[in-house]
Motif scaffolding. Structure first.
Motif, mmCIF file in Angstrom:
data_model
loop_
_atom_site.group_PDB
_atom_site.id
_atom_site.type_symbol
_atom_site.label_atom_id
_atom_site.label_comp_id
_atom_site.label_asym_id
_atom_site.label_seq_id
_atom_site.Cartn_x
_atom_site.Cartn_y
_atom_site.Cartn_z
ATOM 1 N N ILE A 101 -8.853 -10.507 4.677
ATOM 2 C CA ILE A 101 -9.356 -9.120 4.209
ATOM 3 C C ILE A 101 -9.685 -8.884 2.860
ATOM 4 C CG2 ILE A 101 -7.790 -8.055 6.154
ATOM 5 C CD1 ILE A 101 -5.786 -7.464 3.579
ATOM 6 N N ALA A 102 -10.006 -10.156 1.951
ATOM 7 C CA ALA A 102 -10.579 -9.954 0.747
ATOM 8 C C ALA A 102 -11.809 -9.011 0.736
ATOM 9 C CB ALA A 102 -10.907 -11.300 0.283
ATOM 10 N N GLU A 103 -12.517 -9.171 1.708
ATOM 11 C CA GLU A 103 -13.914 -8.004 1.527
ATOM 12 C C GLU A 103 -13.431 -6.712 1.339
ATOM 13 O OE1 GLU A 103 -15.927 -6.949 5.634
ATOM 14 O OE2 GLU A 103 -15.857 -9.165 5.077
ATOM 15 N N TYR A 104 -12.277 -6.323 1.846
ATOM 16 C CA TYR A 104 -11.841 -4.833 1.650
ATOM 17 C C TYR A 104 -11.235 -4.505 0.282
ATOM 18 C CZ TYR A 104 -11.727 -3.649 6.701
ATOM 19 O OH TYR A 104 -12.264 -3.620 7.898
ATOM 20 N N LEU A 105 -10.914 -5.534 -0.613
ATOM 21 C CA LEU A 105 -10.290 -5.252 -1.702
ATOM 22 C C LEU A 105 -10.897 -4.586 -2.842
ATOM 23 C CD1 LEU A 105 -8.018 -8.534 -1.899
ATOM 24 C CD2 LEU A 105 -7.970 -6.440 -0.836
ATOM 25 N N ASP A 106 -12.120 -4.633 -2.909
ATOM 26 C CA ASP A 106 -12.986 -3.721 -3.725
ATOM 27 C C ASP A 106 -13.588 -2.389 -3.132
ATOM 28 O OD1 ASP A 106 -13.274 -5.958 -5.531
ATOM 29 O OD2 ASP A 106 -15.150 -6.758 -4.273
ATOM 30 N N ALA A 107 -13.068 -2.054 -2.019
ATOM 31 C CA ALA A 107 -13.292 -0.645 -1.438
ATOM 32 C C ALA A 107 -12.172 0.357 -1.868
ATOM 33 C CB ALA A 107 -13.223 -0.726 0.027
ATOM 34 N N PRO A 108 -12.487 1.734 -2.113
ATOM 35 C CA PRO A 108 -11.642 2.577 -2.561
ATOM 36 C C PRO A 108 -10.294 2.584 -1.759
ATOM 37 C CG PRO A 108 -13.839 3.563 -2.428
ATOM 38 C CD PRO A 108 -13.871 2.276 -1.827
ATOM 39 N N ARG B 192 -4.402 -6.301 -3.734
ATOM 40 C CA ARG B 192 -4.557 -7.307 -4.490
ATOM 41 C C ARG B 192 -3.098 -7.678 -5.000
ATOM 42 N NH1 ARG B 192 -9.071 -4.619 -7.310
ATOM 43 N NH2 ARG B 192 -10.975 -4.995 -6.379
ATOM 44 N N ASP B 193 -2.267 -6.561 -5.119
ATOM 45 C CA ASP B 193 -0.836 -7.053 -5.686
ATOM 46 C C ASP B 193 -0.413 -7.543 -4.379
ATOM 47 O OD1 ASP B 193 1.771 -6.654 -6.011
ATOM 48 O OD2 ASP B 193 1.647 -4.862 -7.028
ATOM 49 N N SER B 194 0.655 -8.823 -4.835
ATOM 50 C CA SER B 194 1.134 -9.638 -3.657
ATOM 51 C C SER B 194 2.352 -8.837 -2.875
ATOM 52 C CB SER B 194 1.227 -10.850 -3.830
ATOM 53 O OG SER B 194 1.898 -10.951 -4.972
ATOM 54 N N TYR B 195 2.711 -7.963 -3.774
ATOM 55 C CA TYR B 195 3.990 -7.183 -3.479
ATOM 56 C C TYR B 195 3.570 -6.106 -2.360
ATOM 57 C CZ TYR B 195 7.864 -4.087 -3.544
ATOM 58 O OH TYR B 195 9.127 -3.448 -3.012
ATOM 59 N N LEU B 196 2.508 -5.283 -2.456
ATOM 60 C CA LEU B 196 2.057 -4.237 -1.813
ATOM 61 C C LEU B 196 1.516 -4.963 -0.452
ATOM 62 C CD1 LEU B 196 1.685 -1.503 -1.207
ATOM 63 C CD2 LEU B 196 -0.240 -1.608 -2.417
ATOM 64 N N LEU B 197 0.834 -6.067 -0.818
ATOM 65 C CA LEU B 197 0.130 -6.747 0.512
ATOM 66 C C LEU B 197 1.173 -7.075 1.450
ATOM 67 C CD1 LEU B 197 -2.530 -7.721 1.618
ATOM 68 C CD2 LEU B 197 -1.977 -10.055 0.573
ATOM 69 N N ALA B 198 2.369 -7.630 1.086
ATOM 70 C CA ALA B 198 3.387 -8.067 1.628
ATOM 71 C C ALA B 198 3.980 -7.166 2.651
ATOM 72 C CB ALA B 198 4.392 -8.842 1.018
ATOM 73 N N GLN B 199 3.631 -5.738 2.107
ATOM 74 C CA GLN B 199 4.599 -4.887 2.740
ATOM 75 C C GLN B 199 3.708 -4.328 4.110
ATOM 76 O OE1 GLN B 199 5.924 -1.435 0.459
ATOM 77 N NE2 GLN B 199 5.832 -2.612 -1.340
ATOM 78 N N VAL B 200 3.027 -4.993 4.710
ATOM 79 C CA VAL B 200 2.061 -4.886 5.758
ATOM 80 C C VAL B 200 2.904 -4.662 6.887
ATOM 81 C CG1 VAL B 200 1.842 -7.299 6.454
ATOM 82 C CG2 VAL B 200 0.041 -5.638 6.974
ATOM 83 N N ASP B 201 2.697 -3.612 7.812
ATOM 84 C CA ASP B 201 3.260 -3.373 9.122
ATOM 85 C C ASP B 201 2.209 -3.238 10.245
ATOM 86 O OD1 ASP B 201 5.412 -3.073 10.811
ATOM 87 O OD2 ASP B 201 5.865 -1.112 10.119
ATOM 88 N N GLU B 202 2.572 -3.419 11.467
ATOM 89 C CA GLU B 202 1.759 -3.328 12.616
ATOM 90 C C GLU B 202 1.908 -2.008 13.055
ATOM 91 O OE1 GLU B 202 2.854 -2.999 15.944
ATOM 92 O OE2 GLU B 202 4.748 -3.407 15.822
ATOM 93 N N TRP B 203 0.854 -1.436 13.703
ATOM 94 C CA TRP B 203 1.123 -0.061 14.423
ATOM 95 C C TRP B 203 0.262 -0.178 15.661
ATOM 96 C CZ3 TRP B 203 -2.557 4.109 14.958
ATOM 97 C CH2 TRP B 203 -1.895 5.301 15.201
ATOM 98 N N GLY B 204 0.352 -0.914 16.298
ATOM 99 C CA GLY B 204 -0.236 -0.939 17.758
ATOM 100 C C GLY B 204 -1.953 -1.364 17.688
ATOM 101 N N HIS B 205 -2.567 -0.421 17.052
ATOM 102 C CA HIS B 205 -3.999 -0.373 17.012
ATOM 103 C C HIS B 205 -4.587 -0.943 15.566
ATOM 104 C CE1 HIS B 205 -4.389 0.535 21.120
ATOM 105 N NE2 HIS B 205 -3.529 1.299 21.108
ATOM 106 N N ALA B 206 -3.676 -1.005 14.541
ATOM 107 C CA ALA B 206 -4.178 -1.261 13.323
ATOM 108 C C ALA B 206 -2.852 -1.838 12.541
ATOM 109 C CB ALA B 206 -4.237 0.162 12.644
ATOM 110 N N VAL B 207 -3.257 -2.316 11.425
ATOM 111 C CA VAL B 207 -2.147 -2.867 10.310
ATOM 112 C C VAL B 207 -2.190 -1.720 9.312
ATOM 113 C CG1 VAL B 207 -2.380 -5.264 10.908
ATOM 114 C CG2 VAL B 207 -3.707 -4.438 9.186
ATOM 115 N N GLU B 208 -1.138 -1.571 8.565
ATOM 116 C CA GLU B 208 -1.180 -0.554 7.714
ATOM 117 C C GLU B 208 -0.311 -1.009 6.670
ATOM 118 O OE1 GLU B 208 0.160 3.096 9.613
ATOM 119 O OE2 GLU B 208 1.905 2.360 9.713
#
Length: 141
Positions: free
Chosen positions: A29-36, A42-58
């Protein structure tokens, strides 16, 4: 309908996404990291907080990426789809509207819009057709 069953972060801004059809994709998902709104990932702590929501990751703060976008990224990165950026550059370089691109490639306008917006993966054969269109233009000159 295809859904996300499980997601886990990997090194290099990649995600391992297990799908309801039993397949696993690993888009970067690196191409997303420059988008608002996505810069925080980019912070690995925040990135690690990923969760699934059926039709998306959030992530916290309502940051999300839809399944269709993840699937398209994974196919592009695996060489199984023509990149959206390359398709859009082809349209711009040739001065083509969605209607004109549809006519040039023998596709529907709706399909062109799907490809232009990244809503659907672009089959490699469409990339070859874009190259063929350019080759024919060169021959005509």
């Amino acid at each position: 309908m295809l859904t996300i069953k499980q997601v886990e972060p990997l090194d290099g801004f990649r995600l391992r996404v297990r799908l309801s059809n039993g397949k696993t994709i690993e888009p970067c998902i690196a191409e997303y990291l420059d988008a608002p709104c996505y810069e925080g990932l980019r912070d690995s702590y925040l990135l690690a907080q990923v969760d699934e929501w059926g039709h998306a990751v959030e992530w916290p703060d309502d940051v999300a990426i839809g399944l269709e976008a993840l699937y398209r990224l994974a196919r592009e990165q695996a060489g199984k789809a023509y990149p959206v950026a390359a398709f859009n550059q082809w349209m711009r370089r040739n001065g083509l509207s969605a209607n004109e691109a549809a006519k040039a490639l023998g596709l529907s306008r709706r399909t062109i819009i799907y490809y232009h917006t990244g809503a659907k993966p672009i089959p490699p054969v469409v990339g070859l057709a874009c190259d063929g269109y350019n080759a024919r233009l060169k021959q005509a000159v």
